[in-house]
Motif scaffolding. Structure first.
Motif, mmCIF file in Angstrom:
data_model
loop_
_atom_site.group_PDB
_atom_site.id
_atom_site.type_symbol
_atom_site.label_atom_id
_atom_site.label_comp_id
_atom_site.label_asym_id
_atom_site.label_seq_id
_atom_site.Cartn_x
_atom_site.Cartn_y
_atom_site.Cartn_z
ATOM 1 N N UNK A 75 8.041 18.053 5.739
ATOM 2 C CA UNK A 75 8.809 18.623 7.040
ATOM 3 C C UNK A 75 9.693 17.248 7.322
ATOM 4 N N UNK A 76 10.453 17.520 8.466
ATOM 5 C CA UNK A 76 11.716 16.622 8.742
ATOM 6 C C UNK A 76 12.679 16.890 7.877
ATOM 7 N N UNK A 77 13.318 15.654 7.470
ATOM 8 C CA UNK A 77 14.156 16.120 6.201
ATOM 9 C C UNK A 77 13.544 16.216 4.820
ATOM 10 N N UNK A 78 12.370 16.395 4.769
ATOM 11 C CA UNK A 78 11.496 16.708 3.435
ATOM 12 C C UNK A 78 10.636 15.398 3.253
ATOM 13 N N UNK A 79 10.942 14.500 4.068
ATOM 14 C CA UNK A 79 10.137 13.110 3.747
ATOM 15 C C UNK A 79 8.786 13.087 4.366
ATOM 16 N N UNK A 80 8.332 13.795 5.536
ATOM 17 C CA UNK A 80 6.905 13.822 6.219
ATOM 18 C C UNK A 80 5.991 14.658 5.252
ATOM 19 N N UNK A 81 5.207 14.301 4.408
ATOM 20 C CA UNK A 81 4.325 14.839 3.695
ATOM 21 C C UNK A 81 2.841 14.990 4.058
ATOM 22 N N UNK A 122 0.913 -1.283 0.169
ATOM 23 C CA UNK A 122 -0.174 -0.002 0.085
ATOM 24 C C UNK A 122 0.798 1.135 0.118
ATOM 25 N N UNK A 123 -0.003 2.308 0.086
ATOM 26 C CA UNK A 123 0.962 3.696 -0.265
ATOM 27 C C UNK A 123 1.739 3.965 1.056
ATOM 28 N N UNK A 124 1.311 3.721 2.091
ATOM 29 C CA UNK A 124 2.216 3.890 3.432
ATOM 30 C C UNK A 124 3.417 3.165 3.179
ATOM 31 N N UNK A 125 3.426 1.854 2.930
ATOM 32 C CA UNK A 125 4.563 0.972 3.002
ATOM 33 C C UNK A 125 5.627 1.233 1.750
ATOM 34 N N UNK A 126 5.136 1.836 0.708
ATOM 35 C CA UNK A 126 5.885 2.636 -0.414
ATOM 36 C C UNK A 126 6.570 3.686 -0.138
ATOM 37 N N UNK A 127 5.807 4.460 0.654
ATOM 38 C CA UNK A 127 6.372 5.983 1.148
ATOM 39 C C UNK A 127 7.540 5.643 2.276
ATOM 40 N N UNK A 128 7.107 4.420 2.976
ATOM 41 C CA UNK A 128 8.350 4.249 3.995
ATOM 42 C C UNK A 128 9.519 3.827 3.171
ATOM 43 N N UNK A 129 9.642 2.987 2.302
ATOM 44 C CA UNK A 129 10.645 2.514 1.589
ATOM 45 C C UNK A 129 11.427 3.648 0.786
ATOM 46 N N UNK A 130 10.467 4.510 0.409
ATOM 47 C CA UNK A 130 10.837 5.551 -0.450
ATOM 48 C C UNK A 130 11.732 6.736 0.538
ATOM 49 N N UNK A 131 11.242 6.748 1.853
ATOM 50 C CA UNK A 131 11.868 7.883 2.676
ATOM 51 C C UNK A 131 13.253 7.209 3.005
ATOM 52 N N UNK A 132 13.388 6.093 3.065
ATOM 53 C CA UNK A 132 14.737 5.372 3.445
ATOM 54 C C UNK A 132 15.657 5.613 2.039
ATOM 55 N N UNK A 133 15.327 5.849 1.006
ATOM 56 C CA UNK A 133 16.045 5.901 -0.260
ATOM 57 C C UNK A 133 16.737 7.425 -0.323
ATOM 58 N N UNK A 134 15.693 8.427 -0.009
ATOM 59 C CA UNK A 134 16.211 9.646 -0.051
ATOM 60 C C UNK A 134 15.011 10.612 0.355
ATOM 61 N N UNK A 135 15.410 11.993 0.691
ATOM 62 C CA UNK A 135 14.464 12.804 1.335
ATOM 63 C C UNK A 135 13.374 13.167 0.332
ATOM 64 N N UNK A 136 13.918 13.350 -1.297
ATOM 65 C CA UNK A 136 12.828 13.802 -2.105
ATOM 66 C C UNK A 136 11.900 12.473 -2.759
ATOM 67 N N UNK A 137 12.240 11.211 -2.240
ATOM 68 C CA UNK A 137 11.429 10.087 -2.988
ATOM 69 C C UNK A 137 10.169 10.095 -2.691
ATOM 70 N N UNK A 138 10.009 10.208 -1.282
ATOM 71 C CA UNK A 138 8.404 9.844 -0.988
ATOM 72 C C UNK A 138 7.424 11.156 -2.064
ATOM 73 N N UNK A 139 7.897 12.456 -2.162
ATOM 74 C CA UNK A 139 7.199 13.171 -2.712
ATOM 75 C C UNK A 139 6.879 13.073 -4.223
ATOM 76 N N UNK A 140 8.217 12.267 -5.021
ATOM 77 C CA UNK A 140 8.119 11.937 -6.345
ATOM 78 C C UNK A 140 7.081 10.807 -6.461
#
Ligand SMILES: C[C@](O)(CO)[C@H](O)COP(=O)(O)OP(=O)(O)OC[C@H]1O[C@@H](n2ccc(N)nc2=O)[C@H](O)[C@@H]1O
Ligand SMILES: Nc1ncnc2c1ncn2[C@@H]1O[C@H](COP(=O)(O)OP(=O)(O)OP(=O)(O)O)[C@@H](O)[C@H]1O
Length: 321
Positions: free
Chosen positions: A156-162, A129-147
């Motif tokens: 906020x945070x280092x940019x990963x909390x959306x 689901x979305x939350x799990x993908x966002x979680x992995x995305x945040x581990x990869x880089x600060x901008x990945x969740x937004x992409x």
């Protein structure tokens, strides 16, 4: 049956507002930012293959790694690990078509990582689901969740909390690409250097800009665009001052360095104005090339499949309905 390849389209981002706070114990800076996803896109195709590999085409492809240093490949490994799969069995061929400038401050590598996550989740039928993908995305880089998420969002945070921001209006942008990229850690380092021993100016809070987004008037938004990293990018690339001036002289409402730069983004009144500004800026000789883009656009999505296959999240909280 051999699964068919899956192509995912992923957007670039511009930071409409970016306040860089203090350096944290982990070396990252605390951020408050408003992202907007733009119609400048990369396409990531995932297909099963006997041997894993990466091929990259498009703008700046020569400077993108095709080995384990590619952020999209790191995404393959991270997803495989989380999904209990061996990424080599069967292998995966990743084909990346770059439309987002490389090392341009528009999160191109992050977009490819998000595209790989989204595409492989479907190809491997992992049903994360979305939350799990966002979680992995945040581990990869600060901008990945937004992409992955796209649209307009407060980070906020280092940019990963959306938190998504409802922006009903379309904004028109001209994007000026520089002849070579900037290294993101180097730009943060330059900002730290500029701030040393000074009470430097920091962008004010994002609230007025969020307010302006509800009005949909690009003139209101133009007045409030702000990026703390701009001074650092301009310090490293002084000619950006000239680029920023040239865009406004060409008729843009405002210009801003995109994220860590050196790409500059110019907000225009409407689509016709954007085409006019792009033509004039392109003739001014202040950048390598120009593009016209609009935003916000959606995050990672499978090409040819605008409705299905997106993990459907519970409606997330929204800033400014
Ligand atoms: C400039 C922006 O694009 C604005 O959205 C992002 O902050 C950069 O995001 P990114 O490229 O995904 O960055 P990451 O891969 O997470 O981090 C790369 C490097 O940038 C610096 N970095 C990044 C994010 C952050 N909040 N503080 C930092 O200081 C750190 O030196 C870090 O080692
Ligand atoms: N898939 C990828 N696409 C582009 N660059 C990649 C990729 N994977 C790794 N890289 C490396 O990462 C560096 C930064 O690339 P990227 O295009 O993501 O920068 P950026 O857009 O400035 O990033 P951001 O805006 O998130 O800070 C490149 O110089 C390149 O060597």
């Amino acid at each position: 049956m051999v699964p068919t390849p899956i192509t995912v389209r992923v957007p670039a981002k511009v930071n409409l507002h970016l306040t860089v706070g203090d350096t944290r114990a982990d070396g990252y800076h605390e951020l408050a930012t408003v992202f907007q996803a733009l119609s400048l896109v990369d396409e990531v195709t995932v297909r099963p293959a006997d041997q894993s590999g990466i091929d990259v085409r498009g703008d700046g492809a020569d400077s993108v790694p095709t080995d384990s240093g590619n952020l999209a490949w790191k995404a393959v490994r991270a997803l495989a690990e989380r999904g209990g799969r061996d990424p080599e069995e069967p292998g995966v061929q990743l084909s990346i078509h770059k439309g987002i400038p490389v090392a341009g401050g528009m999160a191109g590598g992050s977009a490819d990582a998000a595209g790989a996550l989204f595409g492989l989740n479907a190809l491997w039928r992992l049903e994360m689901g979305r939350d799990e993908l966002l979680d992995i995305a945040a581990e990869l880089g600060s901008d990945v969740p937004f992409a992955l998420q796209g649209g307009t969002a407060l980070g906020t945070g280092r940019g990963e909390h959306l938190v998504p921001v409802l922006a009903r209006h379309t904004y028109h942008w001209v994007i000026a690409l520089d002849s070579s990229g900037l290294h993101t850690p180097g730009v943060y380092g330059e900002l730290d250097r500029l701030r040393e021993g000074t009470h430097s100016q920091r962008a004010s809070g994002a609230e007025p800009l969020l307010e302006a987004l509800t009005s949909g008037d690009p003139r209101e938004l133009a007045f409030l665009l702000g990026n703390d990293l701009q001074a650092a990018a301009v310090s490293l690339r002084p000619h950006l001052r000239r680029t920023l001036r040239a865009g406004v002289d060409a008729g843009a409402l405002a210009g801003i360095v995109s994220g860590s730069g050196p790409t500059c983004a110019f907000l225009c009144s409407d689509s016709e104005d954007a085409v006019r500004v792009a033509a004039e800026l392109s003739g001014a000789g202040v950048c390598r090339t120009v593009r016209v883009a609009r935003g916000p656009v959606p995050g990672a999505r499978i090409v040819g499949d605008d409705h299905a296959d997106r993990p459907t999240p519970p409606t997330p909280p929204q800033v400014h309905a």
